[in-house]
Design an enzyme around this catalytic site. Structure first.
Site, PDB file in Angstrom:
ATOM      1  N   LYS A   3      -5.070 -10.191  -7.116  1.00  0.00           N
ATOM      2  CA  LYS A   3      -6.170 -10.488  -6.230  1.00  0.00           C
ATOM      3  C   LYS A   3      -7.190  -9.337  -7.004  1.00  0.00           C
ATOM      4  O   LYS A   3      -6.874  -8.311  -7.180  1.00  0.00           O
ATOM      5  CB  LYS A   3      -5.614  -9.838  -4.806  1.00  0.00           C
ATOM      6  CG  LYS A   3      -6.563 -10.205  -3.898  1.00  0.00           C
ATOM      7  CD  LYS A   3      -5.905  -9.745  -2.706  1.00  0.00           C
ATOM      8  CE  LYS A   3      -5.970  -8.196  -2.206  1.00  0.00           C
ATOM      9  NZ  LYS A   3      -5.556  -7.751  -0.999  1.00  0.00           N
TER      10      LYS A   3
ATOM     11  N   LYS B  89     -10.464  -3.566  -4.597  1.00  0.00           N
ATOM     12  CA  LYS B  89     -11.309  -2.180  -4.866  1.00  0.00           C
ATOM     13  C   LYS B  89     -10.276  -1.275  -5.319  1.00  0.00           C
ATOM     14  O   LYS B  89     -11.010  -0.288  -6.063  1.00  0.00           O
ATOM     15  CB  LYS B  89     -11.938  -1.695  -3.469  1.00  0.00           C
ATOM     16  CG  LYS B  89     -11.350  -2.279  -2.190  1.00  0.00           C
ATOM     17  CD  LYS B  89     -12.085  -1.584  -1.042  1.00  0.00           C
ATOM     18  CE  LYS B  89     -12.264  -2.875   0.095  1.00  0.00           C
ATOM     19  NZ  LYS B  89     -13.139  -2.496   1.042  1.00  0.00           N
TER      20      LYS B  89
ATOM     21  N   LYS C 155       0.695  -1.263   0.052  1.00  0.00           N
ATOM     22  CA  LYS C 155       0.096   0.052  -0.036  1.00  0.00           C
ATOM     23  C   LYS C 155       0.700   1.227   0.097  1.00  0.00           C
ATOM     24  O   LYS C 155       0.498   2.190  -0.692  1.00  0.00           O
ATOM     25  CB  LYS C 155      -0.661   0.000   1.264  1.00  0.00           C
ATOM     26  CG  LYS C 155      -1.944  -0.911   1.189  1.00  0.00           C
ATOM     27  CD  LYS C 155      -3.245  -0.793   1.965  1.00  0.00           C
ATOM     28  CE  LYS C 155      -4.411  -1.688   1.585  1.00  0.00           C
ATOM     29  NZ  LYS C 155      -5.355  -1.506   2.925  1.00  0.00           N
TER      30      LYS C 155
HETATM   31  P1  TYM Z   1     -11.004  -5.392   3.661  1.00  0.00           P
HETATM   32  O1  TYM Z   1     -11.932  -4.291   3.899  1.00  0.00           O
HETATM   33  O2  TYM Z   1      -9.703  -5.166   2.768  1.00  0.00           O
HETATM   34  O3  TYM Z   1     -11.763  -6.737   3.263  1.00  0.00           O
HETATM   35  C1  TYM Z   1     -12.817  -7.434   3.804  1.00  0.00           C
HETATM   36  C2  TYM Z   1     -12.679  -8.646   3.775  1.00  0.00           C
HETATM   37  O4  TYM Z   1     -12.788  -9.135   2.397  1.00  0.00           O
HETATM   38  C3  TYM Z   1     -11.517 -10.058   2.168  1.00  0.00           C
HETATM   39  N1  TYM Z   1     -11.113 -10.235   0.845  1.00  0.00           N
HETATM   40  C4  TYM Z   1     -10.953 -11.016  -0.061  1.00  0.00           C
HETATM   41  N2  TYM Z   1     -11.177 -12.224   0.185  1.00  0.00           N
HETATM   42  C5  TYM Z   1     -11.175 -13.076  -0.832  1.00  0.00           C
HETATM   43  N3  TYM Z   1     -10.649 -12.502  -2.139  1.00  0.00           N
HETATM   44  C6  TYM Z   1     -10.491 -11.292  -2.254  1.00  0.00           C
HETATM   45  N4  TYM Z   1     -10.039 -10.900  -3.499  1.00  0.00           N
HETATM   46  C7  TYM Z   1     -10.401 -10.438  -1.104  1.00  0.00           C
HETATM   47  N5  TYM Z   1     -10.457  -9.119  -1.073  1.00  0.00           N
HETATM   48  C8  TYM Z   1     -10.797  -8.749   0.190  1.00  0.00           C
HETATM   49  C9  TYM Z   1     -10.497  -9.590   3.310  1.00  0.00           C
HETATM   50  O5  TYM Z   1      -9.599 -10.872   3.335  1.00  0.00           O
HETATM   51  C10 TYM Z   1     -11.335  -9.296   4.532  1.00  0.00           C
HETATM   52  O6  TYM Z   1     -11.552 -10.528   5.019  1.00  0.00           O
HETATM   53  N6  TYM Z   1      -7.810  -5.296   7.615  1.00  0.00           N
HETATM   54  C11 TYM Z   1      -9.086  -5.791   7.138  1.00  0.00           C
HETATM   55  C12 TYM Z   1     -10.096  -5.097   7.905  1.00  0.00           C
HETATM   56  C13 TYM Z   1     -10.214  -5.460   9.395  1.00  0.00           C
HETATM   57  C14 TYM Z   1     -10.388  -6.667   9.935  1.00  0.00           C
HETATM   58  C15 TYM Z   1     -10.114  -6.318  11.566  1.00  0.00           C
HETATM   59  C16 TYM Z   1     -10.594  -7.931   9.581  1.00  0.00           C
HETATM   60  C17 TYM Z   1      -9.574  -4.422  10.349  1.00  0.00           C
HETATM   61  N7  TYM Z   1     -10.065  -4.937  11.685  1.00  0.00           N
HETATM   62  C18 TYM Z   1     -10.239  -7.244  12.410  1.00  0.00           C
HETATM   63  C19 TYM Z   1     -10.784  -8.925  10.711  1.00  0.00           C
HETATM   64  C20 TYM Z   1     -10.661  -8.592  11.947  1.00  0.00           C
HETATM   65  C21 TYM Z   1      -9.238  -5.255   5.633  1.00  0.00           C
HETATM   66  O7  TYM Z   1      -8.658  -4.245   5.126  1.00  0.00           O
HETATM   67  O8  TYM Z   1     -10.075  -6.008   5.130  1.00  0.00           O
END
Ligand code: TYM
Length: 347
Positions: free
Chosen positions: A207, A210, A115
């Site tokens: 991957k 967004k 990032k």
């Molecule tokens: P975020 O907002 O990027 O994504 C949310 C969830 O979607 C999953 N994900 C995917 N799974 C499969 N294939 C993909 N291409 C894909 N893109 C995203 C992510 O793995 C996630 O589960 N850091 C985290 C948010 C967070 C969090 C937490 C998660 C903050 N605090 C505590 C669990 C526990 C994030 O950026 O997810």
């Protein structure tokens, strides 16, 4: 050994463009887990601001993620749904974890490297400390299980390391305050199913994300049926027919991705999909996949639209969840402060 009551926590960032990866890799699993566990699902708006967000869009995106949770079938009464910034204990505990985690641990985080890119000097301090806030999200609720996509694995390992180090560093105080051997649980990641890593529709090596500049690379949860069908039709593939067994998907990342998406949407395994579609050309498989995707996603999209037309209702859900989340997080932080020797002087 201290035992912790099983509890699920997970979070999604309100940064726009919720996509099929978020849905299949995370949200669908959130819905399943509520059958067996007490679950807490959080819209992590403090994580979102580690990179600049337009304030109006951030607010709209927070409501959109909440709407996606509800539309997918999360019951906000039986579980807790809230947004992170309204429970100040997350930021408070994150500070404590900034003092527990080591620079070396954070320096190894691949997501920060991706990032921040080349211009690391210009990344926010928050982006660097992102994983300690994530550990705080999870451990404020003493969560034992965290469903996420594969990309969050390293952050969850860090969460475990933080819990272990806190439990070790303050072992005597933890026992002295009656918490037994461990104050925090060593959380288990739940990274399972056919869609833990949904890839871009344009490039099977990347991957689905967004931030991909090509909208054709992802299916957004706001896409209508035509857009979904068009994106699947245009998805990159190779010229061969589908194999009859999973081993045949090796070195065919685009085929593997589409089969994985089909399996997750149909709630079956890759083997099941290949049993039915092995030998098919993509010209036949893609329309079948598009029909399935529209069938599964369009009711969710429609329900999201309906919910987003009533922001007052969404805010009510968040307010109720905030109150219940805060009661749990406040107790944890109070205990952690006692363990740390931070004197309780007020009230
Ligand atoms: P975020 O907002 O990027 O994504 C949310 C969830 O979607 C999953 N994900 C995917 N799974 C499969 N294939 C993909 N291409 C894909 N893109 C995203 C992510 O793995 C996630 O589960 N850091 C985290 C948010 C967070 C969090 C937490 C998660 C903050 N605090 C505590 C669990 C526990 C994030 O950026 O997810």
């Amino acid at each position: 050994m201290t035992t912790f009551t099983p509890r699920v926590f997970s979070g999604v960032q309100p940064t726009g463009n919720l996509h099929l990866g978020n849905y299949l890799g995370a949200i669908v699993r959130f819905v399943e887990l509520q059958k067996t566990h007490a679950c807490i699902y959080c819209v992590v708006d403090l994580h979102a601001i580690t990179v600049w967000q337009d304030p109006k869009e951030l607010a709209a995106n927070t409501r959109e993620v909440t709407a996606a949770f509800l539309a997918a079938g999360i019951d906000p009464k039986a579980n807790i749904v809230f947004n992170q910034s309204q429970v100040p204990e997350h930021a408070e505990l994150a500070w404590v974890f900034n003092c527990v985690a080591r620079m070396g641990w954070l320096n190894r985080m691949t997501q920060f490297k991706e990032k921040a890119g080349k211009d690391r000097e210009n990344a926010s301090v928050g982006l660097f400390a992102y994983p300690t806030l994530m550990a705080a999200d999870i451990l404020a609720y003493l969560a034992t299980h965290v469903p996420v996509g594969d990309d969050q694995k390293q952050h969850l390992e860090l969460t475990r390391d933080i819990a272990i180090k806190f439990n070790n560093d303050f072992a005597e105080s933890i026992a002295g305050h009656g918490y037994g051997e461990a104050f925090f649980p060593v959380t288990e990641p739940l990274i399972t199913g056919p869609a833990t890593r949904v890839m871009s529709l344009r490039d099977g090596a990347k991957k689905m994300s967004k931030s991909d500049p090509s909208d054709l690379s992802r299916i957004n949860l706001t896409d209508d049926s035509d857009a979904i069908a068009r994106k699947i039709r245009k998805a990159k593939t190779d010229p061969d027919a589908l194999p009859s067994e999973v081993a045949g998907l090796k070195d065919r990342p685009e085929a593997d991705n589409l089969v994985g998406i089909y399996a997750a949407l149909a709630r079956v395994t890759r083997d099941d999909v290949l049993r039915d579609h092995g030998g098919a050309q993509f010209s036949a498989f893609k329309p079948a996949l598009a029909d399935l995707a529209v069938e599964v996603l369009s009711p969710v999209t429609a329900e999201m639209q309906r919910l987003m037309a009533d922001p007052g209702h969404i805010d009510g859900v968040l307010a109720d969840g905030t109150q219940r989340a805060r009661a749990i997080a406040a107790e944890t932080v109070r205990g952690a402060k006692d363990v740390l020797g931070l004197v309780r002087s007020a009230g």
